[in-house]
Structure formats: structure tokens, C-alpha cells
Design a protein around this motif. Structure first.
Motif, short mmCIF file in Angstrom:
data_model
loop_
_atom_site.label_atom_id
_atom_site.label_comp_id
_atom_site.label_asym_id
_atom_site.label_seq_id
_atom_site.Cartn_x
_atom_site.Cartn_y
_atom_site.Cartn_z
N THR A 153 -13.05 -4.62 2.17
CA THR A 153 -12.34 -4.30 3.41
C THR A 153 -11.74 -2.90 3.34
O THR A 153 -11.84 -2.11 4.29
N ILE A 154 -11.13 -2.57 2.22
CA ILE A 154 -10.52 -1.25 2.05
C ILE A 154 -11.57 -0.17 2.16
O ILE A 154 -11.39 0.85 2.86
N ARG A 155 -12.70 -0.33 1.49
CA ARG A 155 -13.76 0.68 1.55
C ARG A 155 -14.28 0.85 2.97
O ARG A 155 -14.52 1.97 3.43
N ALA A 156 -14.47 -0.27 3.67
CA ALA A 156 -15.01 -0.20 5.03
C ALA A 156 -14.05 0.57 5.94
O ALA A 156 -14.49 1.36 6.79
N ARG A 157 -12.76 0.36 5.79
CA ARG A 157 -11.79 1.04 6.65
C ARG A 157 -11.64 2.51 6.27
O ARG A 157 -11.57 3.38 7.14
N LEU A 158 -11.60 2.79 4.99
CA LEU A 158 -11.49 4.19 4.57
C LEU A 158 -12.69 5.01 5.03
O LEU A 158 -12.55 6.18 5.40
N ALA A 159 -13.87 4.39 5.01
CA ALA A 159 -15.08 5.10 5.45
C ALA A 159 -15.01 5.51 6.91
O ALA A 159 -15.68 6.46 7.33
N ARG A 160 -14.20 4.80 7.69
CA ARG A 160 -14.04 5.11 9.10
C ARG A 160 -12.74 5.86 9.39
O ARG A 160 -12.36 6.03 10.53
N GLY A 161 -12.07 6.28 8.33
CA GLY A 161 -10.83 7.01 8.50
C GLY A 161 -9.68 6.16 8.98
O GLY A 161 -8.73 6.67 9.59
N LEU A 162 -9.73 4.86 8.71
CA LEU A 162 -8.71 3.92 9.18
C LEU A 162 -7.82 3.47 8.03
O LEU A 162 -8.27 3.40 6.88
N PRO A 163 -6.58 3.13 8.30
CA PRO A 163 -5.69 2.66 7.24
C PRO A 163 -6.05 1.24 6.80
O PRO A 163 -6.64 0.47 7.55
N ALA A 164 -5.67 0.92 5.58
CA ALA A 164 -5.88 -0.43 5.04
C ALA A 164 -4.59 -0.86 4.34
O ALA A 164 -4.59 -1.31 3.20
N THR A 165 -3.49 -0.74 5.07
CA THR A 165 -2.16 -0.94 4.49
C THR A 165 -1.98 -2.33 3.92
O THR A 165 -1.51 -2.52 2.79
N PHE B 252 -12.37 -1.18 -9.81
CA PHE B 252 -12.20 -0.26 -8.69
C PHE B 252 -13.41 0.62 -8.42
O PHE B 252 -13.45 1.33 -7.40
N GLY B 253 -14.44 0.56 -9.30
CA GLY B 253 -15.57 1.45 -9.12
C GLY B 253 -15.18 2.89 -9.41
O GLY B 253 -14.07 3.18 -9.89
N ALA B 254 -16.07 3.80 -9.10
CA ALA B 254 -15.80 5.22 -9.33
C ALA B 254 -15.23 5.91 -8.10
O ALA B 254 -14.68 7.01 -8.19
N ASP B 255 -15.34 5.25 -6.94
CA ASP B 255 -14.97 5.91 -5.69
C ASP B 255 -13.50 5.77 -5.34
O ASP B 255 -12.82 6.76 -5.02
N LEU B 256 -12.95 4.55 -5.40
CA LEU B 256 -11.58 4.33 -4.95
C LEU B 256 -10.55 5.12 -5.75
O LEU B 256 -9.59 5.66 -5.18
N PRO B 257 -10.69 5.22 -7.09
CA PRO B 257 -9.70 6.01 -7.83
C PRO B 257 -9.65 7.48 -7.41
O PRO B 257 -8.64 8.15 -7.63
N CYS B 258 -10.73 7.96 -6.80
CA CYS B 258 -10.78 9.36 -6.37
C CYS B 258 -10.34 9.54 -4.92
O CYS B 258 -10.30 10.68 -4.42
N ASN B 259 -10.03 8.45 -4.24
CA ASN B 259 -9.65 8.53 -2.83
C ASN B 259 -8.14 8.71 -2.74
O ASN B 259 -7.38 7.79 -3.05
N GLU B 260 -7.70 9.87 -2.29
CA GLU B 260 -6.28 10.18 -2.29
C GLU B 260 -5.50 9.28 -1.33
O GLU B 260 -4.35 8.91 -1.61
N ALA B 261 -6.09 8.94 -0.19
CA ALA B 261 -5.40 8.06 0.76
C ALA B 261 -5.15 6.69 0.14
O ALA B 261 -4.05 6.12 0.28
N PHE B 262 -6.15 6.16 -0.56
CA PHE B 262 -5.99 4.86 -1.21
C PHE B 262 -4.95 4.94 -2.32
O PHE B 262 -4.05 4.08 -2.41
N ARG B 263 -5.02 5.96 -3.15
CA ARG B 263 -4.07 6.10 -4.26
C ARG B 263 -2.64 6.20 -3.75
O ARG B 263 -1.72 5.57 -4.29
N ALA B 264 -2.46 6.98 -2.69
CA ALA B 264 -1.10 7.18 -2.17
C ALA B 264 -0.54 5.89 -1.60
O ALA B 264 0.63 5.54 -1.84
#
Length: 482
Positions: free
Chosen positions: A375-387, A443-455
């Protein structure tokens, strides 16, 4: 309880039932789901009885074999309790001491389906990629000892090797666990293990063996002493291993069975060409909500799911999570998602089911990639929050740190429990998260590099430590993404 004392009698002659299915991982869910669907069709075709196997512990065999493998199914909600005796399970083997018997049953020509409920960790795979983990200790053992396998892939490959040698007909391996594309994932780990042994065997498996995907759904808590007392009180007989569940049940099955299959559609199952949309709906809406509620609820002091969802703040969080973050990530054609959401909330609130938050919290490192990170990946890919989904991940990490909000030790059951405990031991939330996010198998290799997710993850993780679970949820409900 014995075959002679069943009341009411089974609706078929159990003496005529012969095994057609071998099931790996006999647990509460299998006995309240798959075995019930099989039991419902035995009067139509008695050739589909089940030989079950416990892979790690002898307790299920010890409880069920003395009562002829009969057991009581107790279906409960807030208005009624109904019971019936299930006779589909013909035997339960303890794989730790009956490995040869189990392999012989799997390789027998009359076995046309091998089914599995071994939980996510039983596949010895990397949850982030769905690939076999060649470094897994059970895989290493089975490569060195191919005739005495202990892993699920090792057992299946050895049985299929025996079937090929005996010219037994092809069969289906049917995964009933909460894995994404569970048939494809099972096929991948099995064929990858076979390739490590013998390319010809791997080619045989790819050519002859089917791995249909399924979506399974029924809430089934672990059996307790209270359930045993209930079985005696309501059903009127002693039962060492009853199983308690809810009225709701669902099973969607990809219809690929080279050796034939039971007429499961006559028992209410849905046969489909593509299971993936149903699977995604269930993993993200039901399982994602369940895990989020389990971690937050446990941290807040709730022992059971029904208690946690009765809290108005938690109820609102889960309602908003499904409505605002999950629904628009799902493919079209799944029907009324609002109705499905409301049904899930009602099911979670069933006080007759004592579904422990601690039980659902087990094995989070294996579950979260499917339940929340998709769910988080799908929302981030569309520029949407996943709070809210990210809060569920933060709650898992807070739980996996090993101490609750009062400093009491948590019995964390997870294949990565020790690594998580070490990673999360820093007094700095930022450092703890940096360490945890190095676990690529989660977490895979992608999410740790996503600044929005990390923050967002750091924000929620800090709030959980500073304010506790309930106040963090209330803060989110009040301030949203601020």
C-alpha cells in the motif's frame, strides 16, 4: 470424543473416505477453513480425505489421533454459537519423527493435491523479493541432507522427486497462506530449490506440477483451555483440540488442478481465472488493518482485537486507513469496497472471538511487506501520503524493540527478532530507524531511499516512543499529516 460418540453423526460414511490431499502445517486455520470445505463435499466424493502433518511440534498429533482425528468446529459471533464435528482429517503425522511416512503419503499416486498453511516464514524466502533464501539454515540443511528434508521446499521437492521416480501422475501444490501471488511464490521457491539439486528435476516440476493461487479468509484464533471447556459445555463431549472461528468464510481458488480437485464450488468456494485482485484486496484491507490494530492495540494494553477496535480512536484510524489509503490502490471489479470495509470492522468487533493481538503480531518481518508496504509503495508512486499505513509499520518497529510502554518485556516471535532488538536498541529514534531500514529482506532497496517514507516513519516512531500508541493515534486523527 471418538468416531462412535459423534453426535450428531457425520453426513457421510467416514469409513468410505480415502485420502486425496496431504496438508502441511495442520493448525487452527487449516482446521477451520480448508478442512471444512473438504468436509462439506465428502458426501459427494469421499476420495478427498486429508492426511495432515505438523512440521515442528507433536502436540496436534498427540491431541487429535486419540480421538480419531475428529474435532469440534465452534462458530461464534455476538448472537450465537454453533458446533459441528469435522471428519475430513484422517490422520496427523508428526514430521519430526514420521518424515518417511509423510514423504510416502505425498508421493503416493492417490494424492492429487498437496496443500499448505505453514505461515509466511515457512517458505524460507525473502519477503521483499519472493525469492528463495539460499542462506536459510533449513535450506542449507536440506541441500546437505536431501533425503531427510526439514524445510517446506525441501519436503515438497523430495516428494516430487519420488513421484517422478515412481511415474506417479501430476498433482497441484496449493498454498493457502497470506503471500502475494501465493501460487507463483510457492512455485518459485520450490523450483529454485529443485534447481540447486537437479536441473532435470526442476524442469519436471515446471512442466508437470501446478501451483494454483488462492485467497483465503477466515478469522481463527489459537485454541485455548476456555475453548476446550466451551466444546464440552456446548457440544457435549470432550475434545482436546477444538477450533473456534467466526461465521464468515471465503475462498477464491485459481482453477488449475492436473490431477483433479474436489467440487469446492459446491461448498461455497469461488473458482476464478485470476486470484490476484481478491488477494490484494484481502491482504491490504483485512490483513493490513489487522496488523496495524494488533501492534497499536498491544502497545496500548489491549489483549484482544475486539477490545482494541472498540476504542473509538482505533476504530476511526482503521476506518480511515481502509477508506483513505487502501481502497484507491486496488484494481477495479472487486465489488462494493465500502460494504467490504464495514463487514471487516464488524468482524473485528466480534467479542465472541478471543483473537489475541499478540498472536497477530507474530512474524511481522514476514507479513508487513504484503500487508502494509505494498500500500505504501502504491501511494508513494502516485505522490500520495501513506500516513496511516506508515504508522502501522512504526508500531511494528516499536513493538519489535522488545519492551512495551511500561518497560515490560514483550515476547516478540519473529525470525528477525534478535536483529530487530539490536537495531532498535539505540536511544536515538533516528539511529534506530537507520539500522532497521538496512533490513532489505523487509523493506527492499527502494523504501529506505525514499525520503518521504523515511521522514513519515521517523515522525510516527518518535511519537510512539514519546506519547504512546493511543495518544499517537489521537494526534494523527486531530492533526492529520501535519
Amino acid at each position: 470424543m471418538s468416531a462412535a460418540s459423534v453426535d450428531p453423526p457425520l453426513p457421510y460414511d467416514r469409513h468410505q473416505v480415502t485420502p486425496g490431499i496431504v496438508h502441511l502445517g495442520v493448525g487452527a486455520f487449516q482446521r477451520a477453513h480448508l478442512a471444512v470445505y473438504v468436509d462439506d463435499i465428502l458426501r459427494l466424493d469421499p476420495s478427498w480425505g486429508i492426511i495432515g502433518a505438523s512440521l515442528r511440534r507433536p502436540d496436534t498429533r498427540a491431541a487429535l489421533v486419540p480421538q480419531d482425528c475428529l474435532y469440534t468446529l465452534i462458530v461464534r459471533d455476538d448472537t450465537a454459537t454453533n458446533t459441528r464435528v469435522i471428519g475430513a482429517l484422517l490422520d496427523v503425522l508428526d514430521a519430526t519423527v514420521q518424515r518417511e511416512e509423510l514423504l510416502a503419503a505425498m508421493a503416493h499416486p492417490r494424492t492429487r493435491i498437496i496443500t499448505l498453511t505453514v505461515t509466511e516464514k515457512g517458505y524460507c524466502h525473502d519477503p521483499a523479493t519472493g525469492r528463495l533464501d539460499p542462506r536459510h539454515p533449513d535450506i542449507q540443511h536440506d541441500l546437505a541432507n536431501p533425503h531427510v528434508p526439514v524445510s517446506v521446499p525441501g519436503l515438497i521437492v523430495r516428494a516430487l522427486e519420488m513421484r517422478r521416480a515412481a511415474a506417479a501422475p501430476p498433482l497441484a501444490v496449493l498454498c493457502c497462506d497470506n503471500l502475494p501471488a501465493n501460487g507463483e511464490t510457492t512455485a518459485r521457491v520450490v523450483t529454485e530449490f529443485a534447481t540447486m539439486k537437479d536441473d532435470d528435476l526442476a524442469n519436471y516440476i515446471a512442466r508437470e506440477i501446478a501451483f494454483p493461487s488462492t485467497m483465503v479468509d477466515r478469522i481463527v484464533p489459537a485454541t485455548t483451555e476456555e475453548d476446550r471447556a466451551l466444546a464440552q459445555r456446548v457440544a457435549g463431549h470432550l475434545d482436546a483440540w477444538p477450533v473456534v472461528t467466526e461465521p464468515f468464510t471465503q475462498w477464491v481458488i485459481e482453477d488449475r488442478f492436473p490431477g483433479g480437485r474436489p467440487p469446492w464450488e459446491r461448498a461455497g468456494a469461488k473458482l476464478a481465472a485470476d486470484v490476484k485482485p481478491y488477494e490484494m484486496m484481502k491482504l491490504r484491507m483485512l490483513n493490513g488493518s489487522h496488523s496495524t490494530l494488533a501492534y497499536l492495540g498491544y502497545l496500548a494494553g489491549y489483549g484482544h482485537i475486539a477490545e482494541a477496535i472498540a476504542n473509538t480512536s482505533f476504530h476511526r484510524l482503521i476506518y480511515d486507513f481502509m477508506t483513505e489509503e487502501v481502497m484507491d490502490t486496488l484494481p477495479p471489479g472487486l465489488g462494493d469496497l465500502v460494504l467490504y470495509r464495514d463487514l471487516l470492522l464488524k468482524r473485528f468487533a466480534n467479542t465472541a472471538l478471543k483473537h489475541r493481538t499478540w498472536q497477530i503480531a507474530m512474524d511481522g518481518s514476514q507479513k508487513l511487506p504484503q500487508r502494509l508496504l505494498g500500500t505504501i509503495r502504491a501511494r508513494l508512486a502516485r505522490g500520495l501520503p501513506a500516513t496511516r499505513a506508515t504508522l502501522g509499520v512504526a508500531a511494528w518497529l516499536r513493538y519489535a524493540s522488545g519492551t512495551d510502554e511500561h518497560g515490560k518485556e514483550i515476547d516478540v516471535r519473529d525470525p528477525l527478532a534478535k536483529r530487530l532488538r539490536v537495531a532498535l536498541s539505540s536511544t536515538s529514534p533516528a539511529v534506530a530507524l537507520d539500522r532497521a531500514l538496512t533490513m532489505n529482506e523487509v523493506f527492499g532497496a527502494d523504501l529506505p531511499c525514499n525520503e518521504a517514507f523515511r521522514a513519515e516513519l521517523l515522525k510516527q516512531f518518535q511519537l510512539l516512543w514519546e506519547r504512546g500508541a493511543l495518544e499517537t493515534v489521537r494526534h494523527l486523527l486531530k492533526y492529520g499529516r501535519q
